[in-house]
Motif scaffolding. Structure first.
Motif, PDB file in Angstrom:
ATOM      1  N   ARG A   1       2.452  -0.719  -1.399  1.00  0.00           N
ATOM      2  CA  ARG A   1       1.374   0.159  -0.917  1.00  0.00           C
ATOM      3  C   ARG A   1       0.509   0.642  -2.085  1.00  0.00           C
ATOM      4  O   ARG A   1      -0.718   0.749  -1.957  1.00  0.00           O
ATOM      5  N   ASN A   2       1.124   0.918  -3.238  1.00  0.00           N
ATOM      6  CA  ASN A   2       0.356   1.339  -4.411  1.00  0.00           C
ATOM      7  C   ASN A   2      -0.583   0.239  -4.890  1.00  0.00           C
ATOM      8  O   ASN A   2      -1.733   0.498  -5.255  1.00  0.00           O
ATOM      9  N   PHE A   3      -0.086  -1.000  -4.906  1.00  0.00           N
ATOM     10  CA  PHE A   3      -0.930  -2.126  -5.304  1.00  0.00           C
ATOM     11  C   PHE A   3      -2.148  -2.239  -4.381  1.00  0.00           C
ATOM     12  O   PHE A   3      -3.278  -2.433  -4.834  1.00  0.00           O
ATOM     13  N   LEU A   4      -1.906  -2.150  -3.080  1.00  0.00           N
ATOM     14  CA  LEU A   4      -3.002  -2.289  -2.119  1.00  0.00           C
ATOM     15  C   LEU A   4      -3.986  -1.136  -2.235  1.00  0.00           C
ATOM     16  O   LEU A   4      -5.203  -1.328  -2.106  1.00  0.00           O
ATOM     17  N   ARG A   5      -3.471   0.066  -2.491  1.00  0.00           N
ATOM     18  CA  ARG A   5      -4.355   1.233  -2.583  1.00  0.00           C
ATOM     19  C   ARG A   5      -5.184   1.198  -3.861  1.00  0.00           C
ATOM     20  O   ARG A   5      -6.358   1.573  -3.867  1.00  0.00           O
ATOM     21  N   LYS A   6      -4.591   0.748  -4.973  1.00  0.00           N
ATOM     22  CA  LYS A   6      -5.296   0.719  -6.256  1.00  0.00           C
ATOM     23  C   LYS A   6      -6.087  -0.566  -6.474  1.00  0.00           C
ATOM     24  O   LYS A   6      -6.767  -0.720  -7.493  1.00  0.00           O
ATOM     25  N   HIS A   7      -5.972  -1.517  -5.542  1.00  0.00           N
ATOM     26  CA  HIS A   7      -6.686  -2.797  -5.637  1.00  0.00           C
ATOM     27  C   HIS A   7      -6.330  -3.525  -6.933  1.00  0.00           C
ATOM     28  O   HIS A   7      -7.200  -4.033  -7.646  1.00  0.00           O
TER      29      HIS A   7
ATOM     30  N   PHE B   1       1.200   1.853 -15.301  1.00  0.00           N
ATOM     31  CA  PHE B   1       2.642   1.983 -15.487  1.00  0.00           C
ATOM     32  C   PHE B   1       3.290   2.560 -14.234  1.00  0.00           C
ATOM     33  O   PHE B   1       2.722   3.452 -13.580  1.00  0.00           O
ATOM     34  N   VAL B   2       4.488   2.054 -13.912  1.00  0.00           N
ATOM     35  CA  VAL B   2       5.238   2.571 -12.765  1.00  0.00           C
ATOM     36  C   VAL B   2       6.685   2.787 -13.191  1.00  0.00           C
ATOM     37  O   VAL B   2       7.213   2.041 -14.033  1.00  0.00           O
ATOM     38  N   PRO B   3       7.362   3.791 -12.648  1.00  0.00           N
ATOM     39  CA  PRO B   3       8.784   3.999 -12.979  1.00  0.00           C
ATOM     40  C   PRO B   3       9.662   2.936 -12.352  1.00  0.00           C
ATOM     41  O   PRO B   3       9.336   2.385 -11.288  1.00  0.00           O
ATOM     42  N   ASP B   4      10.780   2.639 -12.994  1.00  0.00           N
ATOM     43  CA  ASP B   4      11.656   1.557 -12.514  1.00  0.00           C
ATOM     44  C   ASP B   4      12.370   1.901 -11.210  1.00  0.00           C
ATOM     45  O   ASP B   4      12.975   1.029 -10.592  1.00  0.00           O
ATOM     46  N   THR B   5      12.325   3.159 -10.785  1.00  0.00           N
ATOM     47  CA  THR B   5      13.002   3.558  -9.546  1.00  0.00           C
ATOM     48  C   THR B   5      12.099   3.453  -8.315  1.00  0.00           C
ATOM     49  O   THR B   5      12.536   3.751  -7.210  1.00  0.00           O
ATOM     50  N   THR B   6      10.857   3.036  -8.496  1.00  0.00           N
ATOM     51  CA  THR B   6       9.933   2.906  -7.363  1.00  0.00           C
ATOM     52  C   THR B   6      10.425   1.823  -6.413  1.00  0.00           C
ATOM     53  O   THR B   6      10.799   0.732  -6.842  1.00  0.00           O
ATOM     54  N   THR B   7      10.426   2.109  -5.121  1.00  0.00           N
ATOM     55  CA  THR B   7      10.848   1.097  -4.145  1.00  0.00           C
ATOM     56  C   THR B   7       9.767   0.028  -4.006  1.00  0.00           C
ATOM     57  O   THR B   7       8.587   0.281  -4.267  1.00  0.00           O
ATOM     58  N   LEU B   8      10.177  -1.148  -3.581  1.00  0.00           N
ATOM     59  CA  LEU B   8       9.226  -2.248  -3.418  1.00  0.00           C
ATOM     60  C   LEU B   8       8.200  -1.934  -2.334  1.00  0.00           C
ATOM     61  O   LEU B   8       7.030  -2.316  -2.454  1.00  0.00           O
ATOM     62  N   ALA B   9       8.631  -1.234  -1.280  1.00  0.00           N
ATOM     63  CA  ALA B   9       7.690  -0.879  -0.215  1.00  0.00           C
ATOM     64  C   ALA B   9       6.609   0.060  -0.746  1.00  0.00           C
ATOM     65  O   ALA B   9       5.416  -0.127  -0.474  1.00  0.00           O
ATOM     66  N   ASP B  10       7.022   1.060  -1.539  1.00  0.00           N
ATOM     67  CA  ASP B  10       6.050   1.996  -2.116  1.00  0.00           C
ATOM     68  C   ASP B  10       5.132   1.292  -3.109  1.00  0.00           C
ATOM     69  O   ASP B  10       3.924   1.555  -3.148  1.00  0.00           O
ATOM     70  N   GLN B  11       5.705   0.402  -3.910  1.00  0.00           N
ATOM     71  CA  GLN B  11       4.896  -0.274  -4.914  1.00  0.00           C
ATOM     72  C   GLN B  11       3.883  -1.211  -4.273  1.00  0.00           C
ATOM     73  O   GLN B  11       2.750  -1.338  -4.766  1.00  0.00           O
TER      74      GLN B  11
ATOM     75  N   GLU C   1       2.658 -10.525  -6.312  1.00  0.00           N
ATOM     76  CA  GLU C   1       3.268 -11.803  -5.941  1.00  0.00           C
ATOM     77  C   GLU C   1       4.792 -11.717  -5.968  1.00  0.00           C
ATOM     78  O   GLU C   1       5.469 -12.284  -5.110  1.00  0.00           O
ATOM     79  N   ASP C   2       5.340 -10.976  -6.946  1.00  0.00           N
ATOM     80  CA  ASP C   2       6.798 -10.810  -7.026  1.00  0.00           C
ATOM     81  C   ASP C   2       7.335 -10.164  -5.750  1.00  0.00           C
ATOM     82  O   ASP C   2       8.400 -10.549  -5.246  1.00  0.00           O
ATOM     83  N   ILE C   3       6.618  -9.159  -5.244  1.00  0.00           N
ATOM     84  CA  ILE C   3       7.074  -8.476  -4.026  1.00  0.00           C
ATOM     85  C   ILE C   3       6.941  -9.389  -2.819  1.00  0.00           C
ATOM     86  O   ILE C   3       7.840  -9.453  -1.969  1.00  0.00           O
ATOM     87  N   LEU C   4       5.831 -10.128  -2.744  1.00  0.00           N
ATOM     88  CA  LEU C   4       5.639 -11.047  -1.619  1.00  0.00           C
ATOM     89  C   LEU C   4       6.706 -12.139  -1.612  1.00  0.00           C
ATOM     90  O   LEU C   4       7.140 -12.601  -0.552  1.00  0.00           O
ATOM     91  N   GLU C   5       7.160 -12.542  -2.809  1.00  0.00           N
ATOM     92  CA  GLU C   5       8.204 -13.568  -2.891  1.00  0.00           C
ATOM     93  C   GLU C   5       9.524 -13.087  -2.305  1.00  0.00           C
ATOM     94  O   GLU C   5      10.342 -13.908  -1.876  1.00  0.00           O
ATOM     95  N   GLU C   6       9.740 -11.766  -2.298  1.00  0.00           N
ATOM     96  CA  GLU C   6      10.945 -11.240  -1.670  1.00  0.00           C
ATOM     97  C   GLU C   6      10.909 -11.427  -0.160  1.00  0.00           C
ATOM     98  O   GLU C   6      11.941 -11.356   0.498  1.00  0.00           O
ATOM     99  N   ILE C   7       9.734 -11.663   0.384  1.00  0.00           N
ATOM    100  CA  ILE C   7       9.599 -11.873   1.833  1.00  0.00           C
ATOM    101  C   ILE C   7       9.512 -13.353   2.163  1.00  0.00           C
ATOM    102  O   ILE C   7      10.265 -13.857   2.994  1.00  0.00           O
TER     103      ILE C   7
END
Length: 444
Positions: free
Chosen positions: A313-319, A301-311, A339-345
């Protein structure tokens, strides 16, 4: 030598000294003007590369450009000092030679000399070779900054005090231009001139925006999440996962708010294969008692206020690639994937299993654009190069509802932000389909 001859010789010497001083001051003015242009136009990336190759000048240039306000303040102070002094000497010289008309003549001559030799010429060279010029002038400019530092500091404090008197607040540590705005401006200029492709511009700007946007803006809303009921029959669960377009599905028990895990199709298939292989002739019975909870992963679970950049990094760190989004009360709001974050790029990523692999924006021959109501405003702007605001709503349907201050019915039309919107389909209180057209095309 009589007195008159001596006086004439002394006067001639004074003229030559004054003329030489004027020329020297113009050269100094050229140095200051060229230095300002070189140090502000030089690429910090290229200077850093030159520093890595052992250039001391590039190293000094990088150091003094860190505080651009102090740099420009010192250079402008030096430039104004030499220009004013040169103009004063020229006025005195021409007045001595031509009398009262010397003032006008000195103004004309000094304007031409300063414009050509102290402004245009050095700045043209500096803008043509910014990194080379910046490395060359960095050391003397650093000494000038050191000498003028107390005066520049006092001027900065005075300016801020005067600005506060008129209600303008300034950040003492702010730079003249933020890096992001500088990059964005360069990309927009390059795109308008045809040097930078639209797709390249969108990708770079998308990457820069990750730190400014939150997961709430791009998450899949809870109403669209496909879930697995942990209490359903094992065969029904297996059939649902096989028919799903997704490889990861949240598992709930009792209430859909009660997410107890996440099922990965690959883990499920592996566990089922092992169960059936071990059961042998009793595979059917083993399948009936198979428990999905034995193979599910712990929910993340993640809070809705987490920035995409932080999230990211969290995905990569938690695998992991999958997270459930909750609000401040812990209630489920939606889900987000890597994938949702990568689609923003990189833009929309689709494959053969995506139900809506076609473009979300369909342009009709009549000038109308047909849209899915759940399409984000940002995606629409990227696809069409429009500039619809996304401050008050994330989706096109949300924008229409916000502007209309009501839930529109099918067929209703609205005009705002330079566009005409028409609601085409509605499901309960959700706008599922609409079409949009710029107002300027309607008047043609």
């Amino acid at each position: 030598m009589d007195a008159s001859t001596a006086a004439t010789a002394g006067f001639d010497a004074a003229l030559w000294i004054t003329g030489g001083a004027i020329i020297l001051l113009i050269l100094m003015s050229a140095f200051f003007s060229g230095s300002e242009t070189a140090l502000t136009a030089a690429s910090r990336g290229k200077l850093r590369a030159a520093q890595d190759r052992g250039s001391k000048g590039a190293q000094t240039a990088l150091k003094i450009t860190e505080d651009s306000e102090r740099l420009i303040g010192s250079v402008l102070l030096g430039n104004n000092l030499v220009n004013i002094l040169a103009t004063s000497l020229a006025t005195a010289l021409f007045t001595a030679l031509f009398g009262d008309s010397g003032v006008a003549l000195a103004t004309l001559v000094m304007t031409l000399l300063v414009l050509i030799f102290a402004e245009v010429l050095p700045k043209t060279y500096a803008i043509t070779n910014p990194e080379t010029a910046a490395a060359g002038v960095a050391r003397p400019i650093s000494l000038i900054i050191l000498v003028f530092s107390p005066i520049v500091g006092a001027i900065r404090a005075l300016v801020r005090m005067l600005l506060r008197l008129v209600g303008v607040q300034t950040d003492p540590d702010s730079q003249i231009l933020a890096v992001r705005e500088e990059i964005a401006g360069a990309l927009q200029l390059g795109h308008s001139e045809g040097v930078v492709e639209k797709e390249d511009r969108d990708r770079i700007l998308g990457a820069l925006d990750l730190a400014e946007r939150t997961v709430e803006e791009i998450m899949l809303h809870r109403s669209n999440i496909e879930m697995v009921d942990a209490e359903a029959e094992p065969r029904a669960i297996l059939q649902q996962i096989l028919e799903s377009n997704y490889t990861r599905l949240p598992i709930y028990k009792g209430d859909q708010e009660n997410i107890i895990g996440v099922a990965h199709a690959k883990d499920l298939m592996r566990a089922l294969y092992e169960t059936i292989s071990e059961a042998g002739d009793k595979a059917s019975e083993a399948l009936d008692v198979f428990a999905i909870s034995d193979v599910m992963m712990k929910p993340y679970f993640v809070p809705d206020t987490t920035t995409l950049a932080d999230q990211m990094r969290n995905f990569l760190r938690k695998h992991t690639h999958f997270a459930l989004v909750v609000d401040e009360y812990g209630s489920l709001e939606g889900l987000i994937t890597l994938e949702d974050i990568l689609e923003e790029i990189v833009g929309e990523i689709t494959d053969e299993h995506d139900p809506d692999a076609e473009h979300q924006v369909k342009a009709g021959e009549d000038g109308w654009f047909w849209l899915d109501g759940a399409m984000t405003i940002r995606d629409l702007n990227r696809a069409t190069d429009w500039s619809l605001p996304d401050d008050e709503a994330n989706t096109i349907a949300g924008l229409v509802i916000h502007e209309a201050q009501m839930i529109p019915t099918v067929g209703q039309r609205f005009s705002f932000h330079g566009f005409r919107f028409e609601v085409m389909e509605r499901e309960n209180n959700r706008i599922t389909r609409l079409r949009v057209r710029p107002l300027e095309t309607l008047s043609r």
